[in-house]
Design a protein around this motif. Structure first.
Motif, PDB file in Angstrom:
ATOM      1  N   GLN A  78       8.415  32.898  30.932  1.00 28.93           N
ATOM      2  CA  GLN A  78       7.419  32.048  30.273  1.00 28.93           C
ATOM      3  C   GLN A  78       7.937  31.368  29.018  1.00 28.93           C
ATOM      4  N   GLY A  79       9.109  31.756  28.544  1.00 29.02           N
ATOM      5  CA  GLY A  79       9.582  31.247  27.256  1.00 29.02           C
ATOM      6  C   GLY A  79       8.946  32.013  26.117  1.00 29.02           C
ATOM      7  N   TYR A  80       9.480  31.819  24.911  1.00 29.43           N
ATOM      8  CA  TYR A  80       8.953  32.551  23.750  1.00 29.43           C
ATOM      9  C   TYR A  80       7.502  32.180  23.482  1.00 29.43           C
TER      10      TYR A  80
ATOM     11  N   GLN B 298      18.845  32.272  32.431  1.00 32.21           N
ATOM     12  CA  GLN B 298      17.530  32.288  31.778  1.00 32.21           C
ATOM     13  C   GLN B 298      17.634  32.765  30.336  1.00 32.21           C
TER      14      GLN B 298
ATOM     15  N   ARG C  49      18.920  29.980  28.180  1.00 31.47           N
ATOM     16  CA  ARG C  49      17.920  28.920  28.013  1.00 31.47           C
ATOM     17  C   ARG C  49      16.866  29.300  26.979  1.00 31.47           C
ATOM     18  N   VAL C  50      16.332  30.507  27.080  1.00 32.43           N
ATOM     19  CA  VAL C  50      15.249  30.867  26.175  1.00 32.43           C
ATOM     20  C   VAL C  50      15.780  31.079  24.760  1.00 32.43           C
TER      21      VAL C  50
ATOM     22  N   HIS D 271      10.973  25.872  31.336  1.00 30.40           N
ATOM     23  CA  HIS D 271      10.182  26.834  32.085  1.00 30.40           C
ATOM     24  C   HIS D 271       8.901  26.232  32.649  1.00 30.40           C
TER      25      HIS D 271
ATOM     26  N   SER E 221      16.376  27.680  23.198  1.00 32.28           N
ATOM     27  CA  SER E 221      15.108  27.054  22.809  1.00 32.28           C
ATOM     28  C   SER E 221      14.587  27.591  21.484  1.00 32.28           C
ATOM     29  N   GLN E 222      15.018  28.797  21.097  1.00 34.49           N
ATOM     30  CA  GLN E 222      14.572  29.415  19.845  1.00 34.49           C
ATOM     31  C   GLN E 222      15.666  29.467  18.785  1.00 34.49           C
TER      32      GLN E 222
ATOM     33  N   GLY F 218      13.853  23.968  25.834  1.00 34.59           N
ATOM     34  CA  GLY F 218      12.524  24.354  25.388  1.00 34.59           C
ATOM     35  C   GLY F 218      11.421  24.108  26.387  1.00 34.59           C
TER      36      GLY F 218
END
Length: 416
Positions: A244-246, A324, A327-328, A119, A331-332, A116
């Motif tokens: 940038q991530g969610y 990537q 990872r994203v 990034h 995180s969600q 999470g």
């Protein structure tokens, strides 16, 4: 205020243990960014001043909360060592301890939080991952003792213990939205994982135990090229979410770069979450279409051919985009477990299918699917490539592939 190292001397205090338990529960539930010191203080029933008396900042508090859980695992590992009748039974007991600690006691929480914050806080993400690894020192010692029992008196690197732990938890399965295994299933997973790691597929058996359940099949998703403006929107959104991530991605900036109005965006995807899901699924399709598994020799356990196969798989699964993407989505995964499960299954499906067919030619039955997935766990180094987030070079891919193939066929001692 004091630093995290000084704070660890106070964890024996009941008040501090209560604070750590409360903080850990909130971090695991909501992630690092979403939890404030104010919220922790309210939930724990203490003042902010009390928290800062013991911990320099939120990061120090989080690290201390994880360290306490790590100490519990070390204590259980010591108990396993004392009660084990043999090196093999100790490995099975440690695999179960790792799995229980990961699922019940928060050892997975560091990896989830790392994904999470990676990034924007890569140093913290890397430190969390490294801290998890150091807790496996008792496992490294047990593997060294097992090798010595088998006549191989060589040091076992910590990296080998990390590989063992990766098999015990089946890689990123739980991080990617799959339900935690119940106790009876954990017993089977632990024993089979320990046997595979110790002996390889040639002689790895856990007598009398059924094999772990097969993974659901990938959902059939016929590819339909969307209109050009929507394709552009998905491509731009995918880049923004990966970078940038969610939470960090901005819909206004995405629409502006894609030259798509807000009305068009919401008409097609209804929300930021809807666009995120569509963009991630588009990236999965792109990666899956690039997968071209090479042929494996029927009925032959050829380590060089298997290493070449795994290297081809890593070119896709360990690409910068795939890392990537994992990872994203991890995180969600608390918010959208179905998407995380889809990413896990669909990305691996082409490789697992061909591996399972080859394993069938070696005489395996229903266990072929589980073994195929575990080979990919070894190749991807469990969750370490995803948590680290660094691109994998061609040289590293070859080394990881050769190592995974050798352990899979002959057991970890072959790599000492």
């Amino acid at each position: 205020m004091r630093d995290a190292a000084e704070a660890r001397t106070d964890v024996a205090s009941p008040r501090v243990r209560h604070l750590l338990a409360s903080a850990r529960a909130q971090f695991v539930e909501r992630g690092f960014d979403a939890v404030s010191i104010d919220a922790i203080a309210r939930t724990a029933g203490v003042s902010k001043e009390t928290i800062y008396r013991h911990f320099a900042d939120k990061e120090a508090l989080f690290r201390a909360a994880l360290d306490e859980q790590g100490a519990k695992f070390v204590a259980r590992a010591a108990a396993v060592h004392e009660s084990a009748a043999s090196g093999g039974s100790e490995l099975a007991g440690l695999a179960r301890a790792i799995l229980d600690s990961a699922l019940d006691q928060g050892m997975f929480s560091a990896l989830w939080v790392a994904a999470g914050v990676a990034h924007k806080m890569p140093d913290l993400a890397s430190a969390l991952q490294n801290g998890q690894g150091m807790r496996l020192e008792p496992v490294r010692q047990a593997l060294e003792n097992y090798a010595r029992e088998k006549g191989v008196d060589r040091p076992v690197p910590l990296e080998v213990a990390l590989d063992f732990g990766s098999l015990a938890v089946e890689g990123p399965v739980v991080l990617m939205g799959f339900p935690a295994a119940p106790p009876e299933a954990r017993h089977r997973i632990a024993h089979h994982a320990a046997a595979l790691f110790a002996q390889g597929i040639g002689s790895a058996t856990a007598p009398g135990l059924p094999w772990p359940d097969p993974m659901p099949s990938a959902e059939a998703e016929p590819f339909e090229e969307p209109p050009s403006h929507i394709r552009t929107l998905l491509d731009v959104a995918g880049r923004h979410f990966l970078a940038q991530g969610y939470e960090g991605a901005n819909l206004h900036l995405i629409g502006e770069e894609a030259r798509v109005g807000r009305g068009t965006l919401y008409r097609h995807f209804s929300s930021k979450a809807g666009l995120f899901t569509a963009a991630m699924r588009a990236l999965v399709q792109e990666c899956a279409r690039a997968a071209v598994p090479p042929a494996l020799p029927e009925g032959q356990a050829d380590v060089d051919a298997l290493a070449a196969y795994v290297e081809a798989a890593l070119a896709i699964l360990a690409s910068a985009t795939s890392i990537q993407l994992h990872r994203v989505v991890i995180s969600q995964s608390r918010r959208d477990a179905a998407l995380a499960r889809h990413v896990y299954i669909a990305l691996r499906a082409p490789w697992v299918s061909e591996l399972a067919r080859w394993l069938n030619s070696l005489g395996m039955g229903q266990e072929a699917d589980w073994h195929a997935r575990q080979l990919l766990v070894l190749a991807l180094r469990g969750n370490r490539l995803f948590a680290g987030g660094h691109p994998v070079s061609a040289q590293e891919r070859r080394r990881y592939a050769q190592r995974a193939a050798a352990i899979f066929l002959h057991g970890f001692i072959s790599q000492l």
